[in-house]
Design a protein around this motif. Structure first.
Motif, short mmCIF file in Angstrom:
data_model
loop_
_atom_site.label_atom_id
_atom_site.label_comp_id
_atom_site.label_asym_id
_atom_site.label_seq_id
_atom_site.Cartn_x
_atom_site.Cartn_y
_atom_site.Cartn_z
N UNK A 199 -3.18 -1.69 -2.80
CA UNK A 199 -4.29 -1.95 -1.87
C UNK A 199 -4.63 -0.71 -1.03
N UNK A 200 -4.14 0.43 -1.43
CA UNK A 200 -4.43 1.68 -0.70
C UNK A 200 -5.82 2.18 -1.09
N UNK A 201 -6.83 1.40 -0.71
CA UNK A 201 -8.18 1.61 -1.22
C UNK A 201 -8.73 3.01 -0.95
N UNK A 221 -2.24 -5.96 -4.07
CA UNK A 221 -2.07 -4.68 -4.75
C UNK A 221 -1.01 -4.80 -5.82
N UNK A 222 0.07 -4.02 -5.68
CA UNK A 222 1.02 -3.84 -6.77
C UNK A 222 2.30 -4.65 -6.70
N UNK A 241 0.81 -1.22 0.00
CA UNK A 241 0.00 0.00 0.00
C UNK A 241 0.85 1.27 0.00
N UNK A 242 2.06 1.16 -0.49
CA UNK A 242 2.93 2.34 -0.61
C UNK A 242 3.91 2.11 -1.77
N UNK A 243 3.36 1.84 -2.94
CA UNK A 243 4.19 1.46 -4.09
C UNK A 243 4.81 2.69 -4.77
N UNK A 244 6.09 2.55 -5.14
CA UNK A 244 6.71 3.47 -6.08
C UNK A 244 7.28 4.76 -5.54
#
Length: 729
Positions: free
Chosen positions: A548-550, A529-530, A195-198
């Motif tokens: 998944x950071x909905x 998620x990613x 939930x904290x991609x990139x």
């Protein structure tokens, strides 16, 4: 190039591929290196010093220790055979690069093949032990990046064991300095976790402690990557080096779903960068190549440019366009509704048909049934996956009937699977003969176990359970989730890492089998998620779950991050709507979905009249601008974001369509402080605002110059602005 420690180096071959200059250099002993730079910068290359004479610490050495050479060719092929001596320079445990395996390689031949718009350069390096490596560099005309891979061929009379083999290695960074380029090289990477991609990270070579040692006697190396089956965990498989004085960047991306590593290597004036499968030291990988057998590495994508990190990333991600599954029905990026944030793992016929009734006659195409449709009574969605039988109480007429009712309402039904793992409440959980093992024991992560995709039983079982259900129920969309990592590897091969590699190749073959048997299926690649947003998995998928950071405040930040790493048309962005959302929250959420493919969820049946009207306004605008998302280039404006949980400042993603006449600006404010007035530089043209969506931001085109002038009025608000050239209006 001048001379190096092993003799004179000469240019072996030169190519201009698109706007990239490719140079192969060879020493008199026959070692070959690969250098890249923008073709327009060839005249800026500086003659490099041959040795370190003139430095006090060098001049004080005894004559017997002179000269101390400033650089040598770094081989374009990097591998390590188990029988050869390890590298020196106190490098064991830090790197396996430049061992005796590499230093003994000799150039044999180079050939160039052009066919169907593709140019492939093949360079053969031979070993004194009677095997050889073919290094391939491929350019598709019109693209601004290159693909590289290496093939090992064992023509020797005995098996060869590899403990490292890189897909690609480039050296000679930077050619624009005549010494060791102090304070001018920056390393760019993208960090990632759940939930904290990139998150973008830039650090100076000096901060990473990668300066050369005083007489080039010791190796400095930054080896980073991930171990296991979640390839985007810790980092994305990407690295870039920037010469900040010339503004030139070199970038590399790896297409691989297992344990991988990048290495930023230095033993002299120049920096070299390589990428490949995680080796024996890092990824527990050892591979035996039998007599007459061959091994091909995963592909790496490389590029160089001089116009910023976003342009470099655009060059790399544009290659993915060639691999994305093509479907005429997907050209307009149809909107998805996924009921996960509606039922939270409790989908049933009644609530699904209620949603379908609400979505009928809208711009939404897919209704995806997420996790829990198979769960047993009184069980949780995460504990009983594996049998893949719909719960008869949740679907009293059967899942097939529910899907048929969804289609009657003009929607295409989709369904969730996590078919690579099993939960403890499933009957299949006891089929342990067909599961992955480590040290002879069934591999368990928490409560999850893993099917062994090398086992024909697994493929037969899942073909019936997954593909059979898709066909029988008329399902047009499959969300393939994956919520755990295998870790260092599994039994059944020469090493744990090789077991992992072969297993994951079989997983990808099953993805391909789904596509072959159900050609029109939409495949969503999700991994908590990613965690699988890398090129080889994306090539098997229509889209990938961005995160998944909905419902977090960081949602647009993450979605914007991914513009540098994947194609936005493959980035499925959540927009979870709540009945309690105020105007700003609705605008903030829905505007975020304009950063990729729109994936709705939440309280769709309980929205107020205002909420429903706002959603339909967003859907209409999305339909008008989706061609910009599908085919364009992006640039980020705004303040640097430190905390994702409590973000401050603002951001704007400005995306230009390939025709350069259509623009999309997606503006978000976070917490204060931020300037009330901001200017977004537009390309040179005369522009007009066609339509806007959102609240809390005011926007207009400057009359004096190509600027989008915005007033930021509220915290955590957003606006989408569609801008067109006056020549099109």
């Amino acid at each position: 190039m001048e001379s190096n420690k092993v003799g004179q180096a000469n240019i072996l071959a030169e190519f201009v591929l698109g706007d990239t200059y490719v140079q192969y250099v060879v020493s008199k002993e026959g070692n070959v290196g690969l250098n890249l730079l923008p073709a327009s910068f060839r005249d800026k290359v500086k003659p490099h010093r041959v040795n370190l004479a003139g430095l006090h610490e060098i001049d004080m050495l005894p004559v017997a220790h002179q000269p101390q050479y400033a650089y040598r060719i770094d081989s374009l092929v990097q591998l390590k055979c188990i029988d050869d001596a390890y590298p020196d320079g106190m490098s064991q445990g830090a790197t396996l690069r430049n061992s005796d395996t590499v230093t003994s390689l000799r150039y044999e031949s180079q050939s160039v093949c052009e066919r169907d718009g593709v140019q492939v350069i093949q360079t053969r390096m031979v070993s004194p032990h009677s095997w050889y490596c073919d290094h391939f560099l491929s350019h598709h005309f019109g693209e601004k990046a290159l693909e590289v891979w290496v093939e090992f061929v064992n023509t020797s009379p005995k098996p060869v064991q590899l403990e490292m083999m890189a897909s690609c290695s480039i050296g000679g960074i930077t050619p624009f300095d005549n010494a060791d380029a102090c304070d001018r090289l920056i390393i760019h990477r993208f960090r990632s976790h759940w939930s904290a991609e990139g998150r973008f990270e830039s650090r100076k070579i000096e901060e990473l402690h990668l300066e050369r040692s005083w007489h080039c006697g010791c190796v400095a190396n930054e080896r980073f990557g991930q171990v296991g089956s979640l390839p985007v965990r810790g980092y994305f498989p990407f690295v870039a080096v920037e010469d900040i004085r010339e503004g030139v960047l070199w970038g590399m991306q790896l297409a691989y779903a297992g344990s991988w590593q990048f290495e930023i290597y230095r033993k002299d004036d120049f920096v070299a960068v390589s990428a490949g499968i995680g080796d024996r030291e890092f990824g527990h990988w050892l591979k035996q190549i039998g007599v007459g057998q061959r091994f091909v590495t995963p592909k790496a994508i490389i590029a160089t440019c001089h116009d910023g990190i976003e342009n470099l990333c655009q060059r790399l991600t544009d290659v993915q366009n060639r691999y994305i599954p093509q479907s005429e029905a997907e050209t307009d990026l149809p909107v998805v509704f996924n009921e996960w944030c509606t039922s939270w793992g409790n989908p049933n016929e009644a609530n699904l048909l209620k949603i379908a009734d609400r979505l009928a006659d809208t711009e939404i195409k897919y209704l995806v049934i997420d996790a829990g449709w198979y769960k047993k009574n009184a069980s949780d969605w995460s504990g009983c996956h594996g049998d893949w039988v719909a719960n008869g109480q949740l679907y009293p007429r059967g899942l097939k009937a529910t899907c048929a009712e969804i289609r009657k309402r003009g929607l295409i039904p989709g369904i969730w699977f996590e078919f690579e793992t099993l939960g403890p409440d499933s009957d299949a959980y006891r089929l342990t003969d067909h599961f992955l093992k480590r040290d002879g024991k069934v591999l368990e992560a928490g409560k999850r176990r893993f099917w062994d995709f090398r086992d024909p039983f697994t493929i037969d079982y899942l073909s019936k359970k997954v593909i059979g259900l898709i066909k029988d129920c008329g399902i047009g969309y499959i969300k393939i989730d994956y919520n755990e990592t295998i870790g260092i590897g599994v039994d059944g091969a020469e090493s744990l890492g090789e077991g992992l590699r072969v297993h994951l190749e079989a997983v990808k073959q099953f993805f391909a089998q789904i596509r072959k048997e159900v050609p029109d299926i939409f495949i969503e690649n999700c991994a908590s998620g990613g965690h699988r947003l890398e090129p080889s998995m994306l090539a098997l998928s229509n889209a990938g779950s961005f995160s998944d950071a909905h419902e977090t405040r960081s949602l647009p930040i993450i979605a914007a991050n991914l513009h540098r790493l994947i194609q936005p048309k493959q980035s499925l962005v959540w927009a979870v709507l709540r009945a309690s959302d105020n105007n700003c929250r609705l605008a903030y959420t829905l505007s975020s979905a304009f950063l990729g493919r729109m994936c709705l969820s939440g309280d769709i049946c309980d929205l107020s009249n205002y909420g429903w009207k706002t959603l339909n306004q967003a859907l209409r605008l999305y339909k008008k601008i989706n061609h910009i998302i599908a085919d364009g280039s992006s640039r980020r404006f705004g303040t640097a974001v430190s905390s994702y949980n409590d973000p401050k400042g603002w951001q704007c993603i400005l995306r230009a369509h390939a025709n350069k006449k259509d623009l999309l600006a997606v503006i978000h404010t976070f917490g204060r402080p931020f300037d009330e007035k901001i200017n977004i530089q537009l390309p040179n043209d005369e522009w007009v605002i066609c339509e806007t969506f959102g609240v809390g931001v005011e926007a207009q085109i400057s009359a004096a110059e190509p600027l989008l002038v915005c007033r930021l009025l509220n915290e955590f608000s957003a606006m989408v602005v569609h801008i067109r050239s006056k020549s099109l209006t």
